[in-house]
Design a protein around this motif. Structure first.
Motif, mmCIF file in Angstrom:
data_model
loop_
_atom_site.group_PDB
_atom_site.id
_atom_site.type_symbol
_atom_site.label_atom_id
_atom_site.label_comp_id
_atom_site.label_asym_id
_atom_site.label_seq_id
_atom_site.Cartn_x
_atom_site.Cartn_y
_atom_site.Cartn_z
ATOM 1 N N LEU A 130 0.892 -1.217 0.104
ATOM 2 C CA LEU A 130 0.040 -0.138 0.038
ATOM 3 C C LEU A 130 0.941 1.076 0.097
ATOM 4 N N VAL A 131 0.796 2.111 -1.047
ATOM 5 C CA VAL A 131 1.406 3.304 -0.947
ATOM 6 C C VAL A 131 0.706 4.554 -1.367
ATOM 7 N N GLU A 132 -0.856 4.413 -1.335
ATOM 8 C CA GLU A 132 -1.572 5.864 -1.200
ATOM 9 C C GLU A 132 -2.876 5.515 -0.759
ATOM 10 N N VAL A 133 -3.554 6.247 0.210
ATOM 11 C CA VAL A 133 -4.972 6.074 0.909
ATOM 12 C C VAL A 133 -5.481 7.547 0.388
ATOM 13 N N GLY A 134 -6.688 7.462 -0.314
ATOM 14 C CA GLY A 134 -7.048 8.912 -0.695
ATOM 15 C C GLY A 134 -8.500 8.931 -0.483
ATOM 16 N N THR A 135 -9.331 9.912 -0.390
ATOM 17 C CA THR A 135 -10.610 10.280 -0.056
ATOM 18 C C THR A 135 -11.246 11.455 -0.776
ATOM 19 N N ALA A 136 -12.249 11.577 -1.124
ATOM 20 C CA ALA A 136 -12.816 12.595 -1.566
ATOM 21 C C ALA A 136 -14.529 12.938 -0.623
ATOM 22 N N THR A 137 -14.205 12.443 0.369
ATOM 23 C CA THR A 137 -15.187 12.720 1.268
ATOM 24 C C THR A 137 -14.633 13.412 2.739
ATOM 25 N N VAL A 138 -15.695 13.801 3.363
ATOM 26 C CA VAL A 138 -15.534 14.430 4.706
ATOM 27 C C VAL A 138 -16.358 13.973 5.680
ATOM 28 N N PRO A 139 -15.957 13.392 6.969
ATOM 29 C CA PRO A 139 -14.680 12.707 7.308
ATOM 30 C C PRO A 139 -14.490 11.557 6.189
ATOM 31 N N PRO A 140 -13.049 11.367 6.388
ATOM 32 C CA PRO A 140 -12.038 11.603 7.319
ATOM 33 C C PRO A 140 -11.185 12.872 6.935
ATOM 34 N N ARG A 141 -10.654 13.412 8.133
ATOM 35 C CA ARG A 141 -9.808 14.662 7.961
ATOM 36 C C ARG A 141 -8.454 14.299 8.450
ATOM 37 N N SER A 142 -7.306 14.851 8.130
ATOM 38 C CA SER A 142 -6.071 14.969 8.639
ATOM 39 C C SER A 142 -6.185 14.955 10.211
ATOM 40 N N PRO A 143 -4.979 14.763 10.706
ATOM 41 C CA PRO A 143 -4.756 14.733 12.274
ATOM 42 C C PRO A 143 -4.932 16.407 12.728
ATOM 43 N N ALA A 144 -4.675 17.120 11.746
ATOM 44 C CA ALA A 144 -4.574 18.716 12.147
ATOM 45 C C ALA A 144 -5.930 19.024 11.704
ATOM 46 N N GLY A 145 -6.940 18.167 11.185
ATOM 47 C CA GLY A 145 -8.294 18.791 11.026
ATOM 48 C C GLY A 145 -8.549 19.340 9.705
ATOM 49 N N ALA A 146 -7.622 19.079 8.842
ATOM 50 C CA ALA A 146 -7.980 19.366 7.301
ATOM 51 C C ALA A 146 -8.655 18.351 6.505
ATOM 52 N N GLY A 147 -9.372 18.943 5.217
ATOM 53 C CA GLY A 147 -10.004 17.832 4.709
ATOM 54 C C GLY A 147 -11.044 18.433 3.592
ATOM 55 N N VAL A 148 -11.464 17.395 2.725
ATOM 56 C CA VAL A 148 -12.018 17.886 1.492
ATOM 57 C C VAL A 148 -13.192 19.085 1.952
ATOM 58 N N GLY A 149 -13.202 19.732 0.888
ATOM 59 C CA GLY A 149 -14.215 20.984 1.032
ATOM 60 C C GLY A 149 -13.557 22.247 1.703
ATOM 61 N N MET A 150 -12.426 22.263 2.203
ATOM 62 C CA MET A 150 -11.778 23.526 2.685
ATOM 63 C C MET A 150 -11.091 24.321 1.559
ATOM 64 N N PHE A 151 -11.111 25.597 1.734
ATOM 65 C CA PHE A 151 -10.483 26.368 0.912
ATOM 66 C C PHE A 151 -8.933 26.170 1.196
#
Length: 226
Positions: A139-160
């Motif tokens: 496994l070399v990549e995990v990706g998403t186009a949904t929210v959640p999930p977010r990054s540990p810092a709270g960043a995610g899809v839909g943000m500017f």
């Protein structure tokens, strides 16, 4: 937004007929503005061109009855079950073997893409939420186009992207692909990265992926030759 070649679109539709986790094209997946993103399923087969930001089969993000309204850097606390980090998400850890995940019943479908990379959909609570990519069986990549999930810092899809800059500060930066046709926000964690790429029909983040820099970042910068 790239135009889908007839053969690739036909392949995507054929995949949708076999795999229940595939649905409508990316262009119809999310019509919400950033800040009111709705988790959606789509098949996005992007035609490879030099320097293209996509270039690989990006499939299967399903409406799982989840919606979210990002409200900036301090929107809310992210629980472990909603986190996508450079380690991966849930049982899908970077470096895990495809054979082991398959034996555990965690892989729903697989498609061999460009350069022998294998793309996969998953089962269980992450079904329709993440898409995996394997190189040489790992496994070399995990990706998403949904929210959640977010990054540990709270960043995610839909943000500017400006919101990402407020969250990460000097840890992240905007980058361009080698062809100068696409931008993304990159955050480095040693040899691994978080990469936030744009949405094809609206402003802001449309896809969030993690993995080794020599795979995730390189593929964004260089695009595909097939």
């Amino acid at each position: 937004m790239n135009r889908l070649p007839t053969t690739l679109l036909a392949g995507a539709l054929a995949l949708g007929a076999v795999v229940p986790t595939a649905a409508a094209p990316a262009a119809a997946a999310v019509e919400a503005r950033p800040g009111t993103a709705t988790a959606s399923r789509y098949v996005d087969v992007t035609a490879a061109r030099p320097g293209a930001a996509g270039g690989e089969l990006r499939a299967a993000l399903v409406t799982a009855g989840r919606t979210a309204s990002p409200q900036g850097p301090a929107a809310r606390t992210v629980t472990d079950s909603e986190v996508l980090s450079v380690r991966g998400a849930g049982p899908f850890r970077i470096g895990a073997r495809l054979s082991r995940l398959s034996a555990a019943g965690l892989i729903d479908w697989t498609v061999v893409g460009c350069d022998g990379v294998v793309h996969a959909g998953v089962t269980g609570e992450w079904a329709g939420v993440v898409l995996l990519a394997f190189r040489h069986g790992r496994l070399v990549e995990v990706g998403t186009a949904t929210v959640p999930p977010r990054s540990p810092a709270g960043a995610g899809v839909g943000m500017f992207f400006a919101e990402l800059e407020a969250i990460y500060g000097r840890r992240g930066s905007m980058i361009r692909n080698d062809a100068g046709t696409a931008s993304a926000y990159l955050v480095r964690f040693g040899t691994r990265v978080e990469l936030f790429t744009g949405h094809p029909i609206r402003s802001g983040v449309g896809y969030f992926q993690v993995g080794p820099a020599d795979f995730v970042e390189r593929r964004f910068r260089q695009g595909r030759s097939c």
